[in-house]
Write a protein that holds these residues in place. Structure first.
Motif, PDB file in Angstrom:
ATOM      1  N   MET A   1       0.778  -1.172   0.006  1.00  0.00           N
ATOM      2  CA  MET A   1       0.070   0.108   0.085  1.00  0.00           C
ATOM      3  C   MET A   1       0.837   1.282   0.035  1.00  0.00           C
ATOM      4  O   MET A   1       1.867   1.314   0.609  1.00  0.00           O
ATOM      5  CB  MET A   1      -0.846  -0.179   1.182  1.00  0.00           C
ATOM      6  N   LYS A   2       0.454   2.273  -0.807  1.00  0.00           N
ATOM      7  CA  LYS A   2       1.273   3.423  -0.689  1.00  0.00           C
ATOM      8  C   LYS A   2       0.533   4.460  -0.382  1.00  0.00           C
ATOM      9  O   LYS A   2      -0.710   4.899  -0.459  1.00  0.00           O
ATOM     10  CB  LYS A   2       1.512   3.747  -2.549  1.00  0.00           C
ATOM     11  N   LEU A   3       1.175   5.429   0.831  1.00  0.00           N
ATOM     12  CA  LEU A   3       0.254   6.530   1.446  1.00  0.00           C
ATOM     13  C   LEU A   3       0.358   7.626   0.510  1.00  0.00           C
ATOM     14  O   LEU A   3       1.032   7.774  -0.489  1.00  0.00           O
ATOM     15  CB  LEU A   3       1.299   7.095   2.365  1.00  0.00           C
ATOM     16  N   THR A   4      -0.934   8.193   0.104  1.00  0.00           N
ATOM     17  CA  THR A   4      -1.362   9.222  -0.883  1.00  0.00           C
ATOM     18  C   THR A   4      -1.718  10.454  -0.208  1.00  0.00           C
ATOM     19  O   THR A   4      -2.769  10.705   0.239  1.00  0.00           O
ATOM     20  CB  THR A   4      -2.527   8.642  -1.803  1.00  0.00           C
ATOM     21  N   GLN A   5      -0.569  11.372   0.099  1.00  0.00           N
ATOM     22  CA  GLN A   5      -0.798  12.547   0.711  1.00  0.00           C
ATOM     23  C   GLN A   5      -0.345  13.435  -0.289  1.00  0.00           C
ATOM     24  O   GLN A   5       0.980  13.481  -0.677  1.00  0.00           O
ATOM     25  CB  GLN A   5      -0.517  12.580   2.084  1.00  0.00           C
ATOM     26  N   GLY A   6      -0.736  14.866  -0.279  1.00  0.00           N
ATOM     27  CA  GLY A   6      -0.061  15.798  -1.084  1.00  0.00           C
ATOM     28  C   GLY A   6      -0.082  15.512  -2.707  1.00  0.00           C
ATOM     29  O   GLY A   6      -0.819  14.760  -3.327  1.00  0.00           O
ATOM     30  N   CYS A   7       0.584  16.559  -3.540  1.00  0.00           N
ATOM     31  CA  CYS A   7       0.642  16.462  -4.899  1.00  0.00           C
ATOM     32  C   CYS A   7       1.623  15.232  -5.332  1.00  0.00           C
ATOM     33  O   CYS A   7       2.297  14.741  -4.565  1.00  0.00           O
ATOM     34  CB  CYS A   7       1.241  17.823  -5.224  1.00  0.00           C
ATOM     35  N   PHE A   8       1.415  14.637  -6.451  1.00  0.00           N
ATOM     36  CA  PHE A   8       2.002  13.635  -7.063  1.00  0.00           C
ATOM     37  C   PHE A   8       1.888  12.415  -6.374  1.00  0.00           C
ATOM     38  O   PHE A   8       2.538  11.514  -6.628  1.00  0.00           O
ATOM     39  CB  PHE A   8       3.313  14.093  -7.209  1.00  0.00           C
ATOM     40  N   SER A   9       0.896  12.259  -5.330  1.00  0.00           N
ATOM     41  CA  SER A   9       0.914  11.064  -4.470  1.00  0.00           C
ATOM     42  C   SER A   9       0.380   9.805  -5.301  1.00  0.00           C
ATOM     43  O   SER A   9       0.655   8.516  -4.673  1.00  0.00           O
ATOM     44  CB  SER A   9       0.008  11.191  -3.526  1.00  0.00           C
ATOM     45  N   PHE A  10      -0.169  10.019  -6.419  1.00  0.00           N
ATOM     46  CA  PHE A  10      -0.726   8.797  -6.994  1.00  0.00           C
ATOM     47  C   PHE A  10       0.243   8.411  -8.236  1.00  0.00           C
ATOM     48  O   PHE A  10      -0.027   7.600  -8.981  1.00  0.00           O
ATOM     49  CB  PHE A  10      -2.199   9.363  -7.786  1.00  0.00           C
ATOM     50  N   LEU A  11       1.250   9.327  -8.417  1.00  0.00           N
ATOM     51  CA  LEU A  11       2.363   8.985  -9.326  1.00  0.00           C
ATOM     52  C   LEU A  11       3.488   8.175  -8.721  1.00  0.00           C
ATOM     53  O   LEU A  11       3.724   8.155  -7.465  1.00  0.00           O
ATOM     54  CB  LEU A  11       3.075  10.453  -9.815  1.00  0.00           C
ATOM     55  N   PRO A  12       4.347   7.718  -9.771  1.00  0.00           N
ATOM     56  CA  PRO A  12       5.491   7.015  -8.879  1.00  0.00           C
ATOM     57  C   PRO A  12       6.393   8.043  -8.379  1.00  0.00           C
ATOM     58  O   PRO A  12       6.316   9.071  -8.466  1.00  0.00           O
ATOM     59  CB  PRO A  12       6.470   6.286 -10.194  1.00  0.00           C
ATOM     60  N   GLY A  13       7.289   7.586  -7.257  1.00  0.00           N
ATOM     61  CA  GLY A  13       8.001   8.480  -6.690  1.00  0.00           C
ATOM     62  C   GLY A  13       8.720   9.206  -7.409  1.00  0.00           C
ATOM     63  O   GLY A  13       9.564   8.898  -8.562  1.00  0.00           O
ATOM     64  N   LEU A  14       9.070  10.682  -7.270  1.00  0.00           N
ATOM     65  CA  LEU A  14       9.908  11.442  -8.005  1.00  0.00           C
ATOM     66  C   LEU A  14      11.361  11.263  -7.967  1.00  0.00           C
ATOM     67  O   LEU A  14      11.830  10.867  -6.675  1.00  0.00           O
ATOM     68  CB  LEU A  14       9.491  13.029  -7.521  1.00  0.00           C
ATOM     69  N   THR A  15      12.004  11.553  -8.943  1.00  0.00           N
ATOM     70  CA  THR A  15      13.584  11.615  -8.868  1.00  0.00           C
ATOM     71  C   THR A  15      14.000  12.570  -8.374  1.00  0.00           C
ATOM     72  O   THR A  15      13.205  13.643  -8.210  1.00  0.00           O
ATOM     73  CB  THR A  15      14.021  11.247 -10.280  1.00  0.00           C
ATOM     74  N   ASP A  16      15.312  12.654  -7.897  1.00  0.00           N
ATOM     75  CA  ASP A  16      15.990  13.886  -7.671  1.00  0.00           C
ATOM     76  C   ASP A  16      15.708  14.862  -8.558  1.00  0.00           C
ATOM     77  O   ASP A  16      15.774  16.070  -8.165  1.00  0.00           O
ATOM     78  CB  ASP A  16      17.258  13.609  -6.862  1.00  0.00           C
ATOM     79  N   ASP A  17      15.893  14.613  -9.900  1.00  0.00           N
ATOM     80  CA  ASP A  17      15.909  15.551 -10.919  1.00  0.00           C
ATOM     81  C   ASP A  17      14.599  16.084 -10.792  1.00  0.00           C
ATOM     82  O   ASP A  17      14.395  17.503 -10.930  1.00  0.00           O
ATOM     83  CB  ASP A  17      16.432  15.159 -12.093  1.00  0.00           C
ATOM     84  N   GLN A  18      13.525  15.442 -10.870  1.00  0.00           N
ATOM     85  CA  GLN A  18      12.039  15.806 -10.589  1.00  0.00           C
ATOM     86  C   GLN A  18      11.822  16.852  -9.543  1.00  0.00           C
ATOM     87  O   GLN A  18      11.161  17.763  -9.635  1.00  0.00           O
ATOM     88  CB  GLN A  18      11.044  14.596 -10.933  1.00  0.00           C
ATOM     89  N   ILE A  19      12.291  16.317  -8.352  1.00  0.00           N
ATOM     90  CA  ILE A  19      12.341  17.275  -7.114  1.00  0.00           C
ATOM     91  C   ILE A  19      12.805  18.441  -7.279  1.00  0.00           C
ATOM     92  O   ILE A  19      12.537  19.437  -6.892  1.00  0.00           O
ATOM     93  CB  ILE A  19      12.875  16.462  -5.958  1.00  0.00           C
TER      94      ILE A  19
END
Length: 135
Positions: A1-19
């Motif tokens: 289960m993946k916690l869904t809070q905040g923006c982008f929470s339904f997407l795969p984890g952001l890379t450092d470049d995306q962050i």
């Protein structure tokens, strides 16, 4: 289960470049950026621990990324999020918030439904015990 809070929470984890790009977007809009962490991601827990002070007047996201790397080093088994606060008149609130680090085992919550007085229904969120797969 993946916690869904905040923006982008339904997407795969952001890379450092995306962050980095999201942080640069915040800074480009003049928002103060801060880093927060918690081991209790309950939806009603809005008071996460703050990593240092909010970063005002930064021009380059590299400073935030340096602080994020240090926060991950210390609290790598916790949830870490970045928020962008807009202090301009009329907004004065968080404009963006997104999770940038997750623990190896996600917290799980269960929605409990209870009938109360008359036909009213009350919902409660309860954290389920963490079960680790055996290795």
């Amino acid at each position: 289960m993946k916690l869904t809070q905040g923006c982008f929470s339904f997407l795969p984890g952001l890379t450092d470049d995306q962050i980095y790009k999201q942080v640069q977007y915040c800074l480009g809009n003049g928002w103060a950026v801060n880093i927060e962490f918690t081991d209790d991601p309950h939806p009603r827990n809005t008071y996460w621990e703050m990593w240092g002070l909010p970063m005002f007047d930064l021009q380059d996201a590299a400073g935030v990324m340096m602080e994020l790397a240090e926060c991950r080093r210390v609290y790598g088994n916790s949830y870490i999020r970045i928020s962008g606060f807009d202090s301009s008149h009329g907004w004065e609130s968080v404009r963006i918030s997104f999770i940038v680090n997750r623990p190896p085992h996600e917290a799980e919550f269960e929605l409990v439904r209870q009938e109360v007085g008359g036909r009213a229904i009350r919902y409660t969120t309860v954290r389920k015990p963490t079960v680790h797969a055996s290795t």
